[in-house]
Write an enzyme that holds these catalytic residues in place. Structure first.
Site, PDB file in Angstrom:
ATOM      1  N   THR A 189       4.254   7.086   2.665  1.00 18.25           N
ATOM      2  CA  THR A 189       3.393   5.816   3.875  1.00 18.25           C
ATOM      3  C   THR A 189       2.852   4.516   3.190  1.00 18.25           C
ATOM      4  O   THR A 189       2.121   4.665   2.267  1.00 18.25           O
ATOM      5  CB  THR A 189       1.911   6.308   4.583  1.00 18.25           C
ATOM      6  OG1 THR A 189       2.109   7.411   4.892  1.00 18.25           O
ATOM      7  CG2 THR A 189       1.668   5.350   5.663  1.00 18.25           C
ATOM      8  N   ASN A 229      -4.669  16.550  -0.053  1.00 21.31           N
ATOM      9  CA  ASN A 229      -4.083  16.482   1.185  1.00 21.31           C
ATOM     10  C   ASN A 229      -3.895  18.505   1.850  1.00 21.31           C
ATOM     11  O   ASN A 229      -3.559  17.798   3.133  1.00 21.31           O
ATOM     12  CB  ASN A 229      -2.046  16.576   1.186  1.00 21.31           C
ATOM     13  CG  ASN A 229      -2.162  15.202   0.870  1.00 21.31           C
ATOM     14  OD1 ASN A 229      -1.611  14.714   1.496  1.00 21.31           O
ATOM     15  ND2 ASN A 229      -1.292  15.460  -0.642  1.00 21.31           N
ATOM     16  N   LYS A 244       0.505  -1.649   0.206  1.00 15.87           N
ATOM     17  CA  LYS A 244      -0.132   0.206   0.154  1.00 15.87           C
ATOM     18  C   LYS A 244       0.876   1.503   0.092  1.00 15.87           C
ATOM     19  O   LYS A 244       2.280   1.488   0.562  1.00 15.87           O
ATOM     20  CB  LYS A 244      -1.009   0.066   0.836  1.00 15.87           C
ATOM     21  CG  LYS A 244      -0.428   0.122   3.046  1.00 15.87           C
ATOM     22  CD  LYS A 244      -0.163   1.379   3.097  1.00 15.87           C
ATOM     23  CE  LYS A 244      -1.117   2.858   3.292  1.00 15.87           C
ATOM     24  NZ  LYS A 244      -1.126   3.739   3.129  1.00 15.87           N
ATOM     25  N   GLU A 298      -0.941  10.153  -5.169  1.00 13.17           N
ATOM     26  CA  GLU A 298      -1.969  10.272  -4.663  1.00 13.17           C
ATOM     27  C   GLU A 298      -2.259  11.949  -6.093  1.00 13.17           C
ATOM     28  O   GLU A 298      -1.522  13.067  -6.094  1.00 13.17           O
ATOM     29  CB  GLU A 298      -1.688  11.845  -3.473  1.00 13.17           C
ATOM     30  CG  GLU A 298      -2.191  10.665  -1.756  1.00 13.17           C
ATOM     31  CD  GLU A 298      -1.374  11.143  -0.665  1.00 13.17           C
ATOM     32  OE1 GLU A 298      -2.309  10.239   0.035  1.00 13.17           O
ATOM     33  OE2 GLU A 298      -1.102  12.547  -0.941  1.00 13.17           O
TER      34      GLU A 298
END
Length: 407
Positions: A194, A402, A183, A280
Site C-alpha cells: 500500500t 500481518n 508512505k 514491515e
C-alpha cells in the site's frame, strides 16, 4: 542544510513535500484512528500541472478513480486530501459516492474547484468511510498551514517512520525545488503497494511532459521496490508542478531538461528506498544491481526477480551467503540468461563466477550480510544495460504484523 550532491542536483537534509515554493501541508487527528494523526492535505497557491501513476490491481479504490477524473478534466490539481486507516476500496457505489462527496466538501473548504482536488485513501479494505469523521477532518483544513511533518504522519499505516526528501537544481538560471513525501511499509510490490507518494515542484512543467517523466521515473524507482510481493488497491504516485519560479515551461526540448529529470529521478529513488527499508518487520535494506543485460527491460526483470525472492530475503535476514538462491531467481526471471556467464557478488565478495561457485570465505560472506545495507550484484555479461531494485529482508515480525492487522 545541504548534506549531499549528485551532479548538479543538491539534496536538502531537512527537505519535505512543501520545500518547493507555494506549497503548504498539514495533518490532524479526526478520529479514524485511536490517537494518531489520520487526515492530511497538501495545498498549492495556484492550480498545478498534475500527473499520476496508479495501481494496476483490478480492484482500484474509489478515491483513486475520483483523482483520475480530476486530473483528466483539466490536467491541474491545487490540493490533495488524504486519509489513513480506511482505504475506501471494494466499497461499491456507496464508496464512489463518498469519495466524490469527500472531494466536493474538501474543495469547498479550501475555496477551490472540485476538479482541482485529488483525494487519496489508505488503510483497511472493504469498509465504508465514516463520513461524519471525514467531514470533521475536512473542517480542520487550513490551506496555509506549514506543517509538512503532520501531513507525513497523517498518511502512515503500519509505517514506523515518515518518508520525505527534497532536492534543488538550476533551470533557466533559477533555483527550483522538488519535494516529496511517501508512505508504504507492507503490500509493497508496485506495478504501481500500500504505497502512496507525493511529489511537488515550483518549476513550470508542461503537463504532458510531466506525465511522461513520472511514468519513466516510476518504472525505474517505485516499480523497482518490493517488500512482500503484494500490490494494493490504492497505490498512487502524484506529481504537481505549480510554476512559481517562473521558468520557461519544461519539456524534453528545454536545455535544462536533463538537470530537472535527474532531480526528479533522485527524489523518486530516495522515497522508493525509504519505503523499501521500512518494510514491515524489516531489519535490512537490500539493493540488487543487474549489469551486463541485453536490454533495460531484461535488467529490470532480473533485478525484480531477485529482490522479490522470499528465499533471498530470508537468507539475508539470517546472514546466510546462500548464492544458490540468487542464481535460482535469475533463472526463473523468464529472461534469456546464459547460466555459463553469470557472476554474482555480495558487496565486493564474488560468490559466483561464470555460473560456478567461487572460492570465497563463508565467514566473510556472513559478516557482510549482517550489515544494515546489503548489495547484491549480478553481472549477466550479455550486453550493456543495467537496472537496480530495492527491497528488504523477510523476518518473523512480518508475519506477526500481518497476522493481527485487523486487530
Amino acid at each position: 542544510m545541504i548534506v549531499s550532491q549528485k551532479a548538479n542536483v543538491t539534496v536538502i537534509e531537512t527537505g519535505h513535500v512543501t520545500s518547493a515554493e507555494g506549497f503548504y501541508a498539514g495533518g490532524v487527528h479526526c478520529g479514524l484512528r485511536r490517537k494518531k494523526l489520520d487526515f492530511g492535505w497538501i495545498y498549492s497557491d495556484v492550480p498545478a500541472a498534475a500527473a499520476g501513476v496508479y495501481t494496476q490491481n483490478t480492484f482500484q479504490a474509489a478515491p483513486l478513480k475520483v483523482t483520475q477524473d480530476s486530473i483528466a478534466s483539466s490536467g491541474k490539481i491545487q490540493a490533495i486530501v488524504t486519509n489513513s486507516a480506511n482505504a475506501n476500496a471494494c466499497t461499491g457505489k456507496i464508496g464512489m459516492e463518498n469519495a466524490e462527496i469527500m472531494r466536493s466538501q474538501a474543495a469547498g473548504q479550501m475555496g477551490i474547484e472540485p476538479k482541482h482536488t485529488a483525494i487519496l485513501s489508505t488503510g483497511l479494505i472493504g469498509v465504508q468511510l465514516p463520513m461524519a469523521t471525514i467531514e470533521k477532518g475536512i473542517q480542520s483544513i487550513n490551506v496555509h498551514a506549514d506543517e509538512p511533518e503532520s501531513f507525513e504522519q497523517a498518511i502512515l499505516t503500519t509505517d514506523t517512520v515518515t518518508k520525505h526528501t527534497a532536492v534543488q537544481t538550476e533551470v533557466d538560471g533559477k533555483t527550483i525545488t522538488i519535494g516529496g513525501a511517501a508512505k508504504g511499509s507492507g503490500m509493497i510490490h508496485p506495478n504501481m503497494a500500500t504505497m502512496l507518494a507525493y511529489m511537488t515542484t515550483d518549476a513550470a512543467v508542461d503537463q504532458a511532459a510531466l506525465h511522461r517523466l513520472l511514468k519513466e521515473a516510476t518504472d525505474h524507482t517505485y516499480n523497482m521496490i518490493t517488500v512482500d510481493g503484494d500490490s494494493s488497491t490504492n497505490d498512487t504516485v502524484l506529481a504537481l508542478a505549480n510554476g512559481k519560479q517562473g521558468n520557461t515551461a519544461l519539456d524534453e526540448s528545454h536545455p535544462d531538461w536533463d538537470s530537472f529529470k535527474a532531480a526528479f529521478f533522485l527524489v523518486s529513488e530516495l522515497l522508493a528506498k525509504k519505503i523499501a527499508r521500512d518494510g514491515e518487520g524489516a531489519t535490512k535494506l537490500i539493493e540488487v544491481s543487474v549489469t551486463g543485460a541485453a536490454s533495460s527491460t531484461s535488467a529490470r526483470r532480473v533485478a525484480k526477480a531477485v529482490i522479490s525472492s522470499n528465499l533471498v530475503k530470508t537468507a539475508v535476514y539470517g546472514a546466510d551467503p546462500n548464492w544458490g538462491r540468487v542464481v535460482c531467481a535469475v533463472g526463473y526471471s523468464e529472461e534469456p540468461v546464459d547460466p555459463d556467464t553469470v557472476d554474482v557478488y555480495l558487496g565486493d565478495i564474488q560468490v559466483v563466477e561464470d555460473g560456478l561457485p567461487s572460492d570465497f570465505s563463508e565467514a566473510e560472506g556472513t559478516a557482510y550480510l549482517e550489515q544494515e545495507q546489503v548489495k547484491v550484484i549480478v553481472d549477466l555479461k550479455q550486453g550493456e544495460a543495467e537496472a537496480t531494485a530495492w527491497g528488504c529482508d523477510l523476518t518473523y515480525d512480518y508475519v506477526k504484523i500481518n497476522a493481527s492487522y485487523r486487530t
